[in-house]
Structures are given as structure tokens and as C-alpha cells.
Design a protein around this motif. Structure first.
Motif, PDB file in Angstrom:
ATOM      1  N   VAL A 106      45.794  34.938  35.519  1.00 31.26           N
ATOM      2  CA  VAL A 106      46.965  35.320  36.314  1.00 31.26           C
ATOM      3  C   VAL A 106      46.553  35.976  37.625  1.00 31.26           C
ATOM      4  N   TYR A 107      45.395  36.640  37.623  1.00 30.57           N
ATOM      5  CA  TYR A 107      44.982  37.380  38.816  1.00 30.57           C
ATOM      6  C   TYR A 107      44.569  36.439  39.944  1.00 30.57           C
ATOM      7  N   ALA A 108      44.065  35.269  39.567  1.00 32.15           N
ATOM      8  CA  ALA A 108      43.677  34.301  40.596  1.00 32.15           C
ATOM      9  C   ALA A 108      44.879  33.828  41.401  1.00 32.15           C
ATOM     10  N   ALA A 109      46.071  33.922  40.822  1.00 28.20           N
ATOM     11  CA  ALA A 109      47.290  33.466  41.507  1.00 28.20           C
ATOM     12  C   ALA A 109      47.576  34.278  42.762  1.00 28.20           C
ATOM     13  N   VAL A 110      47.021  35.492  42.850  1.00 24.74           N
ATOM     14  CA  VAL A 110      47.226  36.317  44.055  1.00 24.74           C
ATOM     15  C   VAL A 110      45.899  36.581  44.760  1.00 24.74           C
ATOM     16  N   GLY A 111      44.915  35.731  44.486  1.00 27.45           N
ATOM     17  CA  GLY A 111      43.653  35.811  45.213  1.00 27.45           C
ATOM     18  C   GLY A 111      42.663  36.840  44.718  1.00 27.45           C
ATOM     19  N   LEU A 112      42.889  37.381  43.520  1.00 30.54           N
ATOM     20  CA  LEU A 112      41.961  38.366  42.974  1.00 30.54           C
ATOM     21  C   LEU A 112      40.934  37.689  42.080  1.00 30.54           C
ATOM     22  N   ASP A 113      39.774  38.317  41.971  1.00 30.84           N
ATOM     23  CA  ASP A 113      38.754  37.824  41.059  1.00 30.84           C
ATOM     24  C   ASP A 113      39.184  38.168  39.629  1.00 30.84           C
ATOM     25  N   PRO A 114      39.348  37.159  38.761  1.00 32.40           N
ATOM     26  CA  PRO A 114      39.872  37.421  37.410  1.00 32.40           C
ATOM     27  C   PRO A 114      39.034  38.420  36.615  1.00 32.40           C
ATOM     28  N   ARG A 115      37.710  38.332  36.757  1.00 28.07           N
ATOM     29  CA  ARG A 115      36.858  39.237  35.985  1.00 28.07           C
ATOM     30  C   ARG A 115      37.009  40.677  36.469  1.00 28.07           C
ATOM     31  N   GLU A 116      37.005  40.864  37.786  1.00 25.19           N
ATOM     32  CA  GLU A 116      37.169  42.207  38.340  1.00 25.19           C
ATOM     33  C   GLU A 116      38.542  42.775  38.012  1.00 25.19           C
ATOM     34  N   ALA A 117      39.574  41.960  38.148  1.00 20.24           N
ATOM     35  CA  ALA A 117      40.938  42.438  37.908  1.00 20.24           C
ATOM     36  C   ALA A 117      41.160  42.750  36.432  1.00 20.24           C
ATOM     37  N   ARG A 118      40.612  41.922  35.553  1.00 24.19           N
ATOM     38  CA  ARG A 118      40.781  42.193  34.118  1.00 24.19           C
ATOM     39  C   ARG A 118      40.110  43.514  33.744  1.00 24.19           C
ATOM     40  N   ALA A 119      38.930  43.758  34.305  1.00 26.63           N
ATOM     41  CA  ALA A 119      38.244  45.023  34.031  1.00 26.63           C
ATOM     42  C   ALA A 119      39.068  46.200  34.547  1.00 26.63           C
ATOM     43  N   ALA A 120      39.668  46.034  35.715  1.00 22.62           N
ATOM     44  CA  ALA A 120      40.495  47.110  36.278  1.00 22.62           C
ATOM     45  C   ALA A 120      41.724  47.358  35.414  1.00 22.62           C
ATOM     46  N   ALA A 121      42.324  46.278  34.910  1.00 27.86           N
ATOM     47  CA  ALA A 121      43.501  46.427  34.047  1.00 27.86           C
ATOM     48  C   ALA A 121      43.133  47.119  32.741  1.00 27.86           C
ATOM     49  N   ARG A 122      42.015  46.739  32.157  1.00 28.25           N
ATOM     50  CA  ARG A 122      41.587  47.349  30.892  1.00 28.25           C
ATOM     51  C   ARG A 122      41.369  48.847  31.037  1.00 28.25           C
ATOM     52  N   ALA A 123      40.871  49.252  32.203  1.00 29.56           N
ATOM     53  CA  ALA A 123      40.581  50.673  32.424  1.00 29.56           C
ATOM     54  C   ALA A 123      41.777  51.440  32.978  1.00 29.56           C
TER      55      ALA A 123
END
Length: 298
Positions: A242-259
Motif C-alpha cells: 500500500v505504501y508504494a501507492a504514494v511513492g514510499l518504500d514499502p520496507r521502510e514504511a512498514r518498519a515505521a508503521a510497526r514502530a
């Protein structure tokens, strides 16, 4: 073991639920205006429930990107919900097959399968309307779930169903009167909330009945299954793509969401009511409490 629900005669409950189903059910094909355009500027989730809300990544997004991310997160949650509806139908069909076909209790199980069929179609039409992918759970979850659907029953089945239904229900209820949210989403949520209330009543009573005859080793097994299901379902609700839909790196964004403490609190909030119920009836306790804590649900 504490009891907060004194189960009434299951046939009396079933008759009441059948009567409610006849008086207050929806047809999403008729009751949702699928041809209506989406309202420009309206959201798809409350901002505070988006996984990146309050993070540095969130601050970098434009208002339009925030709405787009919420749309994709809602699509991910919806597609996971659709998938769980189908798993639930399989579980209920197997459960109903062993019931007396003359009984209202069996008739309501079949009625619920009909409700879930309409819900799955409604969710699928919603995902198509919003023009987003059907994210769904990853293969690593889908494959074991087939074994779960074929093997599990009793209290773990009903407790797992309740975890899925009551966590999404709380999120949906929070949007019913929220004018920030797209009207079509609010109508979809209204239909689901009204009909799921009956499903929750049915499952809660059956869970309590099933717990009465469990041995301690059996109880611990059902607790373990329920905890693993809860952890897994909450983890896969927001697909990394879902994060790629707004130009974010999925791995970086998922880590940020988890934290993200806001996201962790949202998970705990979504599960608050069902966690309280499962704790009081004895389905959360012992060593498996660690799994619930790790999932940020306690």
C-alpha cells in the motif's frame, strides 16, 4: 474460570436471530448506490487510524497522498476481511453439517453463511469501485489457513471468528457518523455492522458453551490457536504494497508503521472489546498472553 455470559437456550437465541434477520437485513446490490461518484476530498479512513499517522513519513505526505494512502489501507483491510469471510463460510458450513437440520440453531448457521456471502460480494464491489488492488493476505498465510479451515473447530473456531469480526467492527462503527469519510464507505460499514451484530451474538454464546467441557490441556490448545490467529490477522491487515501507492518504500514504511505508537494504539483499540471478553471467559490467559502482547493487542 470467569463467565460474563450466561448462555441461554441455543434454540431460543437462534429463533430471535432468525427473526432479526428477516426484519433487518440488507441487499448490497440494492442498498448501496454503486453508480454514485466518490466525493472529492472525502477520506477513506479516519486519519488517526492510518498506519503512518504521526510519523516523519506521514509529515512528508501531501493531503492528497494521505487520502490516497488511507484508500489503499482501507482496500487492504477490506480484502483481508473478504478473505476471512470466505474462510468463515467454510467453517460454518462444516459446523452446520453436524447439526440437526430441523433446528433453528442450524437454520441460523446457514443464514449467517448467506449474510457472509453478500458481505464478500459487497467488499469485492467496493474494492473494484475504489480502483485499488485486492491486496489480501500473503501466500504464507493463505496456505496454512486452508489447514486451519479443515481442522479447527469448537472454542478456537468461534474465538478466532470473533477476533476478526469484532476488531473490524470497531473500526467500521467509528466511521458511521464521521462526515470526513466517503458516504459509500459509511453505507457499506452500516450494512456490515448491523448484520455482524447478530453473528457476534451467535459466536459468543457458542464459545461459552464450548468452554464448559474443556480440559486444561485442551483449553491451552484453543488459547494458542486463537492467539496465533489474532496475531496473524492483525499483522496482515495492512499489506506493505500500500505504501508504494504514494511513492514510499514499502520496507521502510512498514518498519515505521510497526514502530509507530499511534498504530500500535489503534490495534489495541480495535481489539479492546473482544480482548476483554476473551479474557473474562478464559480464552486469554497463561503462556499465550505473550502472543497477544507481542501483537500489541493487550
Amino acid at each position: 474460570m470467569a463467565r460474563v455470559l450466561q448462555p441461554k437456550d441455543r434454540e431460543v437465541t437462534a429463533e430471535r436471530l432468525l427473526d432479526s434477520s428477516m426484519r433487518n437485513s440488507y441487499d448490497p446490490n440494492v442498498d448501496v448506490d454503486w453508480d454514485a461518484p466518490l466525493v472529492e476530498g472525502k477520506g477513506f479512513l479516519p486519519e488517526e487510524r492510518v498506519s503512518l499517522y504521526g510519523t516523519a513519513l506521514w509529515d512528508r505526505l501531501t493531503p492528497e497522498q494521505r487520502i490516497e494512502l488511507a484508500k489503499h489501507e482501507l482496500g487492504s483491510i477490506t480484502s483481508v476481511g473478504l478473505w476471512t469471510e470466505i474462510v468463515l463460510m467454510q467453517l460454518l458450513a462444516r459446523y452446520a453439517a453436524d447439526l440437526d437440520p430441523r433446528s433453528p440453531h442450524m437454520h441460523y448457521a446457514l443464514t449467517e453463511i448467506g449474510d457472509e456471502t453478500r458481505h464478500a460480494i459487497m467488499f469485492g464491489k467496493g474494492i473494484a469501485k475504489f480502483g485499488i488492488p485486492a491486496y489480501g493476505p500473503p501466500r504464507a498465510v493463505r496456505v496454512p489457513a486452508k489447514l486451519f479451515g479443515a481442522a479447527i473447530g469448537g472454542p478456537a473456531m468461534f474465538a478466532s471468528v470473533l477476533v476478526v469480526e469484532e476488531t473490524t467492527d470497531r473500526l467500521q462503527r467509528s466511521m458511521l457518523d464521521d462526515d470526513r469519510i466517503q458516504p459509500m464507505i459509511r453505507m457499506i460499514n452500516r450494512i456490515h455492522v448491523v448484520e455482524e451484530a447478530r453473528h457476534v451474538r451467535y459466536a459468543r454464546e457458542e464459545l461459552v458453551r464450548g468452554l464448559e467441557s474443556l480440559s486444561r490441556p485442551a483449553l491451552e490448545l484453543h488459547r494458542l490457536v486463537t492467539a496465533v490467529v489474532a496475531h496473524t490477522v492483525m499483522d496482515v491487515m495492512v499489506h506493505p504494497a500500500v505504501y508504494a501507492a504514494v511513492g514510499l518504500d514499502p520496507r521502510e514504511a512498514r518498519a515505521a508503521a510497526r514502530a509507530n505508537p499511534h498504530h500500535r494504539e489503534s490495534r489495541r483499540w480495535m481489539a479492546e472489546k473482544i480482548v476483554a471478553f476473551l479474557t473474562e471467559v478464559g480464552m486469554i490467559g497463561g503462556p499465550t498472553r505473550r502472543i497477544w502482547r507481542h501483537a500489541h493487542l493487550l
